[in-house]
Design a protein around this motif. Structure first.
Motif, PDB file in Angstrom:
ATOM      1  N   ASN A 109       1.296  -1.411  -0.402  1.00 35.14           N
ATOM      2  CA  ASN A 109       0.250   0.183   0.064  1.00 35.14           C
ATOM      3  C   ASN A 109       0.896   1.467  -0.021  1.00 35.14           C
ATOM      4  N   ASP A 110       2.278   0.909   0.798  1.00 29.88           N
ATOM      5  CA  ASP A 110       3.204   2.181   0.497  1.00 29.88           C
ATOM      6  C   ASP A 110       2.862   2.956  -0.751  1.00 29.88           C
ATOM      7  N   SER A 111       3.522   2.027  -2.160  1.00 31.94           N
ATOM      8  CA  SER A 111       3.686   2.999  -2.892  1.00 31.94           C
ATOM      9  C   SER A 111       2.182   3.536  -3.828  1.00 31.94           C
ATOM     10  N   ARG A 112       0.724   2.758  -3.466  1.00 30.93           N
ATOM     11  CA  ARG A 112      -0.258   3.666  -3.099  1.00 30.93           C
ATOM     12  C   ARG A 112      -0.671   5.187  -2.770  1.00 30.93           C
ATOM     13  N   GLU A 113       0.551   5.303  -1.241  1.00 30.05           N
ATOM     14  CA  GLU A 113       0.545   6.418  -1.319  1.00 30.05           C
ATOM     15  C   GLU A 113       1.529   7.431  -1.149  1.00 30.05           C
ATOM     16  N   GLN A 114       2.873   6.945  -1.673  1.00 28.43           N
ATOM     17  CA  GLN A 114       4.006   7.092  -2.153  1.00 28.43           C
ATOM     18  C   GLN A 114       2.798   8.459  -3.744  1.00 28.43           C
ATOM     19  N   ALA A 115       2.351   7.997  -4.177  1.00 28.36           N
ATOM     20  CA  ALA A 115       1.348   7.708  -5.417  1.00 28.36           C
ATOM     21  C   ALA A 115       1.005   9.842  -5.346  1.00 28.36           C
ATOM     22  N   LEU A 116      -0.477   9.286  -3.981  1.00 26.05           N
ATOM     23  CA  LEU A 116      -0.770   9.951  -3.770  1.00 26.05           C
ATOM     24  C   LEU A 116       0.264  11.687  -3.559  1.00 26.05           C
ATOM     25  N   LYS A 117       0.909  10.996  -2.833  1.00 18.26           N
ATOM     26  CA  LYS A 117       1.672  12.160  -2.349  1.00 18.26           C
ATOM     27  C   LYS A 117       2.466  12.854  -2.921  1.00 18.26           C
ATOM     28  N   PHE A 118       3.021  12.179  -4.519  1.00 16.81           N
ATOM     29  CA  PHE A 118       3.593  12.360  -5.561  1.00 16.81           C
ATOM     30  C   PHE A 118       1.978  13.960  -6.507  1.00 16.81           C
ATOM     31  N   MET A 119       1.664  13.201  -6.184  1.00 18.80           N
ATOM     32  CA  MET A 119       0.183  14.311  -7.247  1.00 18.80           C
ATOM     33  C   MET A 119      -0.365  15.208  -5.927  1.00 18.80           C
ATOM     34  N   GLN A 120      -0.433  14.937  -4.758  1.00 20.38           N
ATOM     35  CA  GLN A 120      -0.171  16.532  -4.060  1.00 20.38           C
ATOM     36  C   GLN A 120       0.649  17.140  -4.028  1.00 20.38           C
ATOM     37  N   ARG A 143       1.158  22.977  -5.777  1.00 24.08           N
ATOM     38  CA  ARG A 143       2.898  23.257  -6.409  1.00 24.08           C
ATOM     39  C   ARG A 143       3.810  23.789  -5.343  1.00 24.08           C
ATOM     40  N   ASP A 144       4.053  22.272  -5.002  1.00 23.97           N
ATOM     41  CA  ASP A 144       5.114  22.448  -3.610  1.00 23.97           C
ATOM     42  C   ASP A 144       6.376  21.774  -4.408  1.00 23.97           C
ATOM     43  N   ASP A 145       7.026  22.386  -5.167  1.00 25.23           N
ATOM     44  CA  ASP A 145       8.541  22.407  -5.727  1.00 25.23           C
ATOM     45  C   ASP A 145       9.362  22.298  -4.693  1.00 25.23           C
ATOM     46  N   LEU A 146       9.616  22.755  -3.951  1.00 23.67           N
ATOM     47  CA  LEU A 146      10.739  22.092  -3.258  1.00 23.67           C
ATOM     48  C   LEU A 146      10.229  20.522  -2.747  1.00 23.67           C
ATOM     49  N   GLY A 147       9.709  20.952  -2.438  1.00 24.51           N
ATOM     50  CA  GLY A 147       8.359  19.307  -0.740  1.00 24.51           C
ATOM     51  C   GLY A 147       8.950  17.959  -2.271  1.00 24.51           C
ATOM     52  N   PHE A 189      11.543  14.606  -1.832  1.00 23.93           N
ATOM     53  CA  PHE A 189      10.871  13.883  -1.639  1.00 23.93           C
ATOM     54  C   PHE A 189      11.033  12.575  -2.939  1.00 23.93           C
ATOM     55  N   ILE A 190      11.745  13.475  -4.421  1.00 25.48           N
ATOM     56  CA  ILE A 190      12.092  12.184  -4.660  1.00 25.48           C
ATOM     57  C   ILE A 190      13.632  12.264  -4.926  1.00 25.48           C
ATOM     58  N   ASP A 191      14.233  13.077  -4.752  1.00 23.23           N
ATOM     59  CA  ASP A 191      15.597  12.299  -4.313  1.00 23.23           C
ATOM     60  C   ASP A 191      16.267  10.913  -3.875  1.00 23.23           C
ATOM     61  N   TYR A 192      15.008  10.619  -3.268  1.00 23.79           N
ATOM     62  CA  TYR A 192      15.020   9.303  -1.959  1.00 23.79           C
ATOM     63  C   TYR A 192      15.331   8.102  -3.701  1.00 23.79           C
ATOM     64  N   SER A 226      10.932  10.975 -13.678  1.00 18.14           N
ATOM     65  CA  SER A 226       9.885  12.540 -12.195  1.00 18.14           C
ATOM     66  C   SER A 226       9.572  13.269 -12.564  1.00 18.14           C
ATOM     67  N   ILE A 227      10.530  13.925 -12.778  1.00 16.80           N
ATOM     68  CA  ILE A 227      10.623  15.505 -12.644  1.00 16.80           C
ATOM     69  C   ILE A 227       9.839  15.821 -14.226  1.00 16.80           C
ATOM     70  N   GLU A 228      10.250  15.216 -15.004  1.00 10.59           N
ATOM     71  CA  GLU A 228       8.571  15.281 -15.758  1.00 10.59           C
ATOM     72  C   GLU A 228       7.511  15.062 -16.004  1.00 10.59           C
ATOM     73  N   ILE A 229       7.505  13.992 -15.245  1.00  8.33           N
ATOM     74  CA  ILE A 229       6.042  13.926 -14.900  1.00  8.33           C
ATOM     75  C   ILE A 229       5.355  14.706 -13.822  1.00  8.33           C
ATOM     76  N   TYR A 230       6.504  15.100 -12.709  1.00 11.46           N
ATOM     77  CA  TYR A 230       6.061  16.582 -12.066  1.00 11.46           C
ATOM     78  C   TYR A 230       5.320  17.313 -12.836  1.00 11.46           C
ATOM     79  N   PHE A 231       6.102  18.078 -13.478  1.00 11.35           N
ATOM     80  CA  PHE A 231       5.539  19.409 -14.372  1.00 11.35           C
ATOM     81  C   PHE A 231       4.353  19.239 -15.618  1.00 11.35           C
TER      82      PHE A 231
END
Ligand SMILES: [Zn+2]
Length: 369
Positions: free
Chosen positions: A249-260, A265-269, A273-276, A357-362
Motif C-alpha cells: 500500500n506504500d506505493s499507493r500512498e507515495q503516488a498520492l503524495k506525488f500528486m499532492q 505546487r510545492d516544488d521544493l517538497g 521527496f523524489i531524491d530517494y 519523475s521531474i517530467e511527470i511532475y511538471f
C-alpha cells in the motif's frame, strides 16, 4: 477441483465431457493468452485421468496419492516438457552437471509453489530436441502407475523447425494410453501439421471481475489492491497475482503524495521527496509509483463518469473535488495516462529515473493549473 480454474468454463466443460464420455483425444492444443490457466488446466486434466477417487464426478479429488504426485510434478506417468536452456540431459533423462541440476530444480520448485511467478533462466531457452527424443523414448513404454501417461509440453511454439518435425512423428500415432497436451499463447507460429493433429481447446482473457474475486476471496488480497491490479493485468491472472504480491500500500500512498505536491505546487517538497528515487536501486519502487499514478489519474476520470469503477474508493471525495477543476477532463486525462505509460516504458529502457519523475511532475502541475 476443476472449479478452482476461473473463467475457462468452456475449456473445462470440453475436458470433463471427454472424460465422462470416454472420448479422450490423444493430443490437445490448449491455446489462448498468457497467464489464463492453460498449464493449470493441463495439470488438473492429468490429475483427473489418473485420479484414484472412486466416483468419477470427484476426479480430480486433489487428495489421493496420484493427484498429489501429479500436483508436485512427480508422478512417474507425467512427463513435463518446457522451454529451457541446455541442461545436457543424458539419454537416461538425467542432468549430471550440478549447477544445471540446481537451476532445473529451482524452476520446478517455483512451478510447484508459485507458478504465477515468471522464472528467468540464465541462458537462451527453447524446447530442445533432446527433450523430444526423451519423450519419444518414453511414449512407447506402458504407464507405470496410472491409467494414462500424460505429456505436457508447455509453450510448444518454442520448438525450432527440426524439433517440431521430429515431434510430429510422435503425434501421428501415439499409443492408446497416451495423452499429449500442448499449450501455447502463440499457436500461429506452430506448424499447421501439428495443429491438425490436435484437438484444439481455446482459453480466453479473464474479466476484471474474475481476477478481482480470485484475489480477494481466494488469496486475501486487499480490495483496493485487487481492483488496481485487476485493471493493470489485462486479463492475465498470473500477472495479477504476482503484482498483488509485490504491491504494498506504500506505493499507493507515495503516488498520492506525488500528486499532492503537484496540486499544491510545492516544488521544493517534491524535489526532496523524489531524491530517494534517484538511484537505479529504487527503480522498481518508482515503477510502482507510476503504475499507481495511472490508477489515481484514471480514478479522477471515473469519479465523474462511472464512480463504481473507482479503485481508490476511500478517497472518492478528494478525487471528485480535484476532477471538477480540470477542464476537458476526459481528453486531458486520457492523454495523461498515455503519457504515463510512455514514461513507464522509458523507465524500463533505463532512461534516468530522476528526469522521468521531474517530467511527470511538471506535466501534472500543468494538468492541475
Ligand atoms: Zn485424486
Amino acid at each position: 477441483m476443476f472449479d478452482k480454474i476461473k473463467g475457462q468454463e468452456q475449456a473445462i466443460n470440453i475436458l470433463k465431457r471427454s472424460i465422462k464420455e470416454r472420448k479422450i483425444a490423444s493430443s490437445y492444443l490448449f491455446h489462448g493468452p498468457e497467464g489464463v490457466g492453460k498449464f493449470t488446466t493441463a495439470l488438473y486434466f492429468a490429475m483427473a485421468v489418473n485420479c484414484l477417487a472412486e466416483s468419477e464426478e470427484e476426479r480430480p479429488c486433489g487428495q489421493c496419492i496420484s493427484c498429489y504426485k501429479t500436483s508436485q510434478l512427480n508422478h512417474p506417468d507425467l512427463f513435463y516438457v518446457f522451454p529451457a536452456p541446455n541442461f545436457k540431459v543424458t539419454s537416461r533423462g538425467e542432468i549430471e552437471d550440478n549447477k544445471l541440476l540446481a537451476e532445473y530444480e529451482k524452476f520446478i520448485s517455483n512451478k510447484r509453489e508459485s507458478p504465477w511467478k515468471e522464472f528467468f533462466f540464465g541462458g537462451n531457452i527453447e524446447i530442445r530436441i533432446d527433450s523430444i527424443r526423451l519423450l519419444m523414448s518414453r511414449i512407447n513404454l506402458s504407464a507405470v502407475e496410472g491409467r494414462y501417461k500424460v505429456f505436457i509440453i508447455e509453450n510448444a511454439d518454442m520448438m525450432n523447425i527440426s524439433t517440431a518435425n521430429a515431434f510430429l512423428k510422435t503425434l501421428e500415432e501415439p499409443p492408446k494410453d497416451t495423452i499429449i497436451i500442448l499449450t501455447s499463447a502463440r499457436p500461429e507460429s506452430m506448424l499447421q501439421t501439428i495443429h491438425s493433429r490436435c484437438q484444439k481447446v481455446s482459453f480466453y482473457k479473464l474479466s476484471r471481475q474474475i481476477i478481482e474475486e480470485e484475489l480477494t476471496e481466494e488469496r486475501g488480497v486487499d480490495q483496493i489492491v485487487a481492483r488496481m491490479v485487476a485493471r493493470i493485468a489485462d486479463g492475465n491472472m498470473e500477472k495479477a497475482i504476482s503484482m498483488a504480491e509485490e504491491q504494498d500500500n506504500d506505493s499507493r500512498e507515495q503516488a498520492l503524495k506525488f500528486m499532492q505536491f503537484a496540486l499544491n505546487r510545492d516544488d521544493l517538497g517534491f524535489i526532496s521527496f523524489i531524491d530517494y528515487y534517484r538511484s537505479s536501486k529504487t527503480q522498481s519502487e518508482l515503477k510502482e509509483i507510476i503504475q499507481n499514478l495511472i490508477i489515481w489519474v484514471s480514478d479522477l476520470l471515473f469519479s465523474q463518469e462511472s464512480p463504481d469503477d473507482v479503485v481508490n474508493v476511500d478517497k472518492l471525495q478528494f478525487l471528485d473535488s480535484v476532477a471538477q477543476k480540470i477542464p476537458a477532463l476526459d481528453i486531458q486525462l486520457n492523454n495523461f495516462i498515455l503519457f504515463l505509460e510512455t514514461m513507464l516504458k522509458k523507465l524500463e529502457g533505463n532512461v534516468n529515473p530522476h528526469l522521468i519523475s521531474i517530467e511527470i511532475y511538471f506535466k501534472l502541475v500543468r494538468l492541475f493549473k
